[in-house]
Design a protein around this motif. Structure first.
Motif, PDB file in Angstrom:
ATOM      1  N   GLY A  92       0.747  -1.075  -0.019  1.00 13.25           N
ATOM      2  CA  GLY A  92      -0.116  -0.076   0.010  1.00 13.25           C
ATOM      3  C   GLY A  92       0.932   1.328   0.021  1.00 13.25           C
ATOM      4  O   GLY A  92       0.367   2.520   0.033  1.00 13.25           O
ATOM      5  N   ILE A  93       2.146   1.196   0.037  1.00 13.56           N
ATOM      6  CA  ILE A  93       3.009   2.415   0.032  1.00 13.56           C
ATOM      7  C   ILE A  93       3.087   2.960  -1.528  1.00 13.56           C
ATOM      8  O   ILE A  93       3.697   2.385  -2.321  1.00 13.56           O
ATOM      9  CB  ILE A  93       4.331   2.029   0.485  1.00 13.56           C
ATOM     10  CG1 ILE A  93       4.218   1.557   1.882  1.00 13.56           C
ATOM     11  CG2 ILE A  93       5.176   3.252   0.356  1.00 13.56           C
ATOM     12  CD1 ILE A  93       5.396   1.253   2.419  1.00 13.56           C
ATOM     13  N   VAL A  94       2.455   3.910  -1.909  1.00 11.90           N
ATOM     14  CA  VAL A  94       2.309   4.541  -3.127  1.00 11.90           C
ATOM     15  C   VAL A  94       3.444   5.567  -3.286  1.00 11.90           C
ATOM     16  O   VAL A  94       3.402   6.578  -2.650  1.00 11.90           O
ATOM     17  CB  VAL A  94       0.915   5.048  -3.585  1.00 11.90           C
ATOM     18  CG1 VAL A  94       0.766   5.642  -4.904  1.00 11.90           C
ATOM     19  CG2 VAL A  94      -0.032   3.854  -3.475  1.00 11.90           C
ATOM     20  N   THR A  95       4.261   5.510  -4.507  1.00 17.47           N
ATOM     21  CA  THR A  95       5.361   6.367  -4.526  1.00 17.47           C
ATOM     22  C   THR A  95       4.966   7.291  -6.083  1.00 17.47           C
ATOM     23  O   THR A  95       5.875   8.296  -6.238  1.00 17.47           O
ATOM     24  CB  THR A  95       6.599   5.804  -4.628  1.00 17.47           C
ATOM     25  OG1 THR A  95       6.742   4.783  -5.893  1.00 17.47           O
ATOM     26  CG2 THR A  95       6.868   5.134  -3.344  1.00 17.47           C
ATOM     27  N   ALA A  96       4.038   6.810  -6.698  1.00 17.36           N
ATOM     28  CA  ALA A  96       3.692   7.488  -8.072  1.00 17.36           C
ATOM     29  C   ALA A  96       2.320   7.434  -8.388  1.00 17.36           C
ATOM     30  O   ALA A  96       1.567   6.287  -7.609  1.00 17.36           O
ATOM     31  CB  ALA A  96       4.703   6.853  -9.275  1.00 17.36           C
ATOM     32  N   GLY A  97       1.766   8.127  -9.168  1.00 14.90           N
ATOM     33  CA  GLY A  97       0.370   8.056  -9.809  1.00 14.90           C
ATOM     34  C   GLY A  97      -0.421   8.759  -9.003  1.00 14.90           C
ATOM     35  O   GLY A  97      -0.496   9.297  -7.916  1.00 14.90           O
ATOM     36  N   SER A  98      -1.832   8.580  -9.205  1.00 19.96           N
ATOM     37  CA  SER A  98      -2.983   9.219  -8.389  1.00 19.96           C
ATOM     38  C   SER A  98      -3.486   8.299  -7.152  1.00 19.96           C
ATOM     39  O   SER A  98      -2.745   7.039  -7.144  1.00 19.96           O
ATOM     40  CB  SER A  98      -4.209   9.482  -9.395  1.00 19.96           C
ATOM     41  OG  SER A  98      -4.518   8.214 -10.140  1.00 19.96           O
ATOM     42  N   ASN A  99      -4.381   8.717  -6.487  1.00 22.57           N
ATOM     43  CA  ASN A  99      -4.656   7.944  -5.307  1.00 22.57           C
ATOM     44  C   ASN A  99      -5.523   6.926  -5.861  1.00 22.57           C
ATOM     45  O   ASN A  99      -6.528   6.688  -6.715  1.00 22.57           O
ATOM     46  CB  ASN A  99      -5.659   8.651  -4.486  1.00 22.57           C
ATOM     47  CG  ASN A  99      -6.123   8.060  -3.172  1.00 22.57           C
ATOM     48  OD1 ASN A  99      -6.089   6.792  -3.238  1.00 22.57           O
ATOM     49  ND2 ASN A  99      -6.089   8.982  -2.305  1.00 22.57           N
ATOM     50  N   PRO A 100      -5.045   5.578  -5.670  1.00 22.05           N
ATOM     51  CA  PRO A 100      -5.573   4.163  -5.971  1.00 22.05           C
ATOM     52  C   PRO A 100      -7.157   4.138  -5.732  1.00 22.05           C
ATOM     53  O   PRO A 100      -7.717   3.355  -6.494  1.00 22.05           O
ATOM     54  CB  PRO A 100      -4.644   3.104  -5.825  1.00 22.05           C
ATOM     55  CG  PRO A 100      -4.044   3.766  -4.179  1.00 22.05           C
ATOM     56  CD  PRO A 100      -3.947   5.350  -4.613  1.00 22.05           C
ATOM     57  N   LEU A 101      -7.572   4.698  -4.669  1.00 18.65           N
ATOM     58  CA  LEU A 101      -9.029   4.582  -4.103  1.00 18.65           C
ATOM     59  C   LEU A 101      -9.881   5.040  -5.226  1.00 18.65           C
ATOM     60  O   LEU A 101     -10.748   4.593  -5.393  1.00 18.65           O
ATOM     61  CB  LEU A 101      -8.960   5.497  -2.780  1.00 18.65           C
ATOM     62  CG  LEU A 101      -8.451   4.703  -1.553  1.00 18.65           C
ATOM     63  CD1 LEU A 101      -8.658   5.683  -0.187  1.00 18.65           C
ATOM     64  CD2 LEU A 101      -9.056   3.307  -1.124  1.00 18.65           C
ATOM     65  N   TYR A 102      -9.206   6.294  -5.904  1.00 19.56           N
ATOM     66  CA  TYR A 102     -10.208   6.804  -6.948  1.00 19.56           C
ATOM     67  C   TYR A 102     -10.105   5.833  -8.199  1.00 19.56           C
ATOM     68  O   TYR A 102     -11.468   5.876  -8.887  1.00 19.56           O
ATOM     69  CB  TYR A 102      -9.813   8.325  -7.137  1.00 19.56           C
ATOM     70  CG  TYR A 102      -9.755   9.104  -5.970  1.00 19.56           C
ATOM     71  CD1 TYR A 102     -11.048   9.435  -5.336  1.00 19.56           C
ATOM     72  CD2 TYR A 102      -8.670   9.798  -5.655  1.00 19.56           C
ATOM     73  CE1 TYR A 102     -11.162  10.374  -4.479  1.00 19.56           C
ATOM     74  CE2 TYR A 102      -8.714  10.670  -4.745  1.00 19.56           C
ATOM     75  CZ  TYR A 102      -9.963  10.891  -3.758  1.00 19.56           C
ATOM     76  OH  TYR A 102      -9.657  11.651  -2.692  1.00 19.56           O
ATOM     77  N   THR A 103      -9.282   5.382  -8.428  1.00 15.81           N
ATOM     78  CA  THR A 103      -9.231   4.341  -9.585  1.00 15.81           C
ATOM     79  C   THR A 103      -9.932   3.198  -9.293  1.00 15.81           C
ATOM     80  O   THR A 103     -10.752   2.693 -10.467  1.00 15.81           O
ATOM     81  CB  THR A 103      -7.692   4.081  -9.810  1.00 15.81           C
ATOM     82  OG1 THR A 103      -6.730   5.241  -9.923  1.00 15.81           O
ATOM     83  CG2 THR A 103      -7.471   3.229 -10.923  1.00 15.81           C
ATOM     84  N   ILE A 104     -10.062   2.403  -8.313  1.00 16.48           N
ATOM     85  CA  ILE A 104     -10.613   1.266  -7.926  1.00 16.48           C
ATOM     86  C   ILE A 104     -12.051   1.734  -7.991  1.00 16.48           C
ATOM     87  O   ILE A 104     -12.857   0.869  -8.244  1.00 16.48           O
ATOM     88  CB  ILE A 104     -10.007   0.894  -6.701  1.00 16.48           C
ATOM     89  CG1 ILE A 104      -8.752   0.115  -6.789  1.00 16.48           C
ATOM     90  CG2 ILE A 104     -11.146  -0.280  -6.116  1.00 16.48           C
ATOM     91  CD1 ILE A 104      -7.956  -0.145  -5.549  1.00 16.48           C
ATOM     92  N   GLU A 105     -12.543   2.966  -7.403  1.00 20.65           N
ATOM     93  CA  GLU A 105     -13.971   3.079  -7.598  1.00 20.65           C
ATOM     94  C   GLU A 105     -14.434   2.963  -8.978  1.00 20.65           C
ATOM     95  O   GLU A 105     -15.723   2.818  -9.152  1.00 20.65           O
ATOM     96  CB  GLU A 105     -14.129   4.520  -7.111  1.00 20.65           C
ATOM     97  CG  GLU A 105     -13.899   4.649  -5.779  1.00 20.65           C
ATOM     98  CD  GLU A 105     -14.327   6.127  -5.193  1.00 20.65           C
ATOM     99  OE1 GLU A 105     -14.458   7.200  -6.169  1.00 20.65           O
ATOM    100  OE2 GLU A 105     -14.173   6.574  -3.809  1.00 20.65           O
ATOM    101  N   GLY A 106     -13.627   3.033 -10.223  1.00 18.49           N
ATOM    102  CA  GLY A 106     -14.356   3.090 -11.416  1.00 18.49           C
ATOM    103  C   GLY A 106     -14.177   1.524 -11.848  1.00 18.49           C
ATOM    104  O   GLY A 106     -14.536   1.446 -13.207  1.00 18.49           O
TER     105      GLY A 106
END
Length: 525
Positions: A167-181
């Protein structure tokens, strides 16, 4: 499977009556002419034929349905970033976890599910297996991995995603918003340690992959800090046994990230390695991410390209855009304003300085023949590659000085054009230098019609024809794309035809291969 009719099936009864009546009328007076058995057989045959003809007039349709079942796909996204093995449970992740992942994958019934495994760090990595886990990726971009997976399976039966990460994200957008779609269910599995450890690391290095000798090039280094209240750091850039510079940066809880900039002037040609180091702090969880190596291709000079155009045209804009995307090319345009005069006069330049000539709809009158002769002299001396785009206004007679460098040349000149389809053969995939994939060839062969100059284009005896013309689905032997060996270089003639009403789309890899191997391309339009 069933049969349906465009007209009412009730007409079948009428057809039977009409067929029977016609058969009786034809054979009622043949008792004395034919024996009984042949007469009966002929009557039956006549009746059946008339009935079938009548039924066919009703336009029967045979309907069949085939049911194909595709088992649902379960896609596993496995985080392979180095953060998973630079924490307290690293032995578990390295030694025990691959066996558990293998046990998990073997638990799926292959008849009911399809299990596809992918690794991801800064980008998606296909064909992952539990035995090939390395955890060497330098970043973690969950949103990019999820989006890439959706694009891969957008027309397939994707049943679920399994996301395994710390769960340690170093790049890109917040994955929560991506998974919502995501329409499919997403199952998350926590692996590793999510606790922020004490660490100083080089987060990202921004640089150009191509630089030029004795020209300054920028290198931007992004550094991050976690777990330290105050960190006074030094960032050093070195390479080739010398240090190019050292810069100081202060990070801490109030400022967890920062960047420094270097300007380097390469002094040697070729692929050069540069090393970026950031100073170490006490009790860091790892020192592996305190150093980063980058490779830059240093060129002696830019590839200079001279583009001669018969007039302003969208094709020229497309070419300019293609070359502007790569800093290793310098494009100079010589566009005709009037016959014999240019917006940018080539007399002010030395044509021998150019590494590639592009002639787009040029020459278009006899007044341009002198310039064509000058270009031919340079091509003969330096073996300079040439790309020809022959348009409907191109004066072929004025191009005669360059004919010897074309794989195909015109005979019995005419200005007339016709619509054709380019038909690439599959041998083009196996060419040693100019190789394109199957998808590219299919795309070219299914492209809209293009115009072909109707002069009699003949290939040289040493030419290899890779594509011909197709008119109304009839394959003809008109050469469209050919290559020939001239000395030590491959010269190409491309009779790819583009209409004046829409710009031509040129594959950039074709241009790059042309420059590196020395080719001549001709395009008729």
């Amino acid at each position: 499977m069933n049969i349906s009719f465009t007209s009412s099936p009730a007409f079948i009864l009428l057809i039977l009556i009409v067929a029977g009546g016609l058969t009786w009328l034809m054979y009622k007076n043949t008792k004395e002419l034919l024996p009984r058995t042949p007469r009966i057989l002929l009557s039956v045959f006549r009746f059946v034929v008339l009935t079938l003809i009548g039924i066919l007039l009703l336009q029967p349709l045979l309907n069949s349905q085939t049911k194909v079942i595709f088992p649902p796909i379960v896609a596993v996204l496995q985080d392979v970033s180095e953060s998973l093995v630079i924490q307290k449970d690293s032995n578990f992740v390295r030694e025990e976890y691959p066996g558990l992942l293998k046990q998990f994958s073997e638990g799926f019934d292959q008849d009911e599910y399809v299990l596809d495994m992918y690794g991801f760090g800064s980008e998606l990595q296909p064909d992952l297996s539990p035995d090939s886990l390395t955890f060497e990726a330098t970043g973690t971009n969950i949103s990019q991995a999820v989006n890439s997976l959706q694009n891969l399976y957008q027309n397939q039966n994707l049943g679920a995603m399994v996301l395994i990460s710390d769960g340690i994200v170093t790049a890109g957008s917040n994955p929560l918003y991506t998974i919502e779609g995501v329409k499919q269910p997403v199952y998350t599995v926590l692996l590793g340690d999510t606790t922020s450890q004490k660490d100083i690391k080089i987060k990202e290095v921004l640089f150009n992959e191509i630089a030029y000798l004795n020209n300054e090039m920028p290198i931007k280094v992004k550094v991050s800090s976690s777990g330290y209240d105050q960190a006074n750091l030094k960032v050093t850039l070195s390479g080739g046994g010398k240090t190019f510079g050292t810069q100081n940066i202060s990070l801490g809880r109030n400022k967890a990230e920062g960047e420094v900039n270097f300007l380097v002037k390469p002094e040697e040609v070729g692929l050069q390695q540069f090393i970026i180091r950031v100073s170490r702090m006490d009790n860091e969880i790892t020192y592996l991410n305190n150093i980063r190596r980058i490779f830059i291709n240093v060129l002696e000079t830019r590839v200079k390209i001279a583009l001669f155009g018969g007039s302003p045209h969208p094709d020229i804009g497309a070419l300019r855009k293609a070359f502007d995307q790569d800093e290793s090319y310098e494009l100079t345009e010589f566009i005709l304003k009037n016959p014999g005069t240019y917006y940018n006069d080539p007399k002010n330049y030395n044509l021998e300085d150019y590494d590639l000539f592009i002639l787009h709809n040029f020459p278009n009158s006899g007044s341009d023949e002198a310039m064509v002769n000058k270009i031919a002299e340079v091509v003969k001396e330096k073996k300079t590659p040439v790309i020809f785009f022959v348009g409907i206004f191109t004066d072929l007679r004025s191009m005669r000085a360059l004919f010897e460098y074309m794989a195909i040349t015109p005979k019995n000149y005419t200005q007339k054009s016709e619509e054709v389809i380019v038909n690439f053969n599959k041998d083009y995939r196996n060419h040693s230098t100019y190789t394109f994939g199957e998808n590219w060839i299919q795309w070219m062969n299914s492209s809209p019609p293009i115009y072909r100059n109707q002069s009699n284009w003949l290939e040289k005896s040493t030419a290899e024809v890779f594509a011909t013309a197709k008119i109304k689905n009839i394959e003809l032997d008109y050469p469209v794309y050919a290559a020939k060996l001239s000395g030590e270089k491959t010269w190409f003639s491309w009779a790819k035809i583009s209409g004046e009403s829409e710009p031509i789309v040129i594959s950039k890899p074709a241009i790059l291969r042309c420059l590196t191997a020395g080719c001549s391309i001709i395009s008729n339009g």
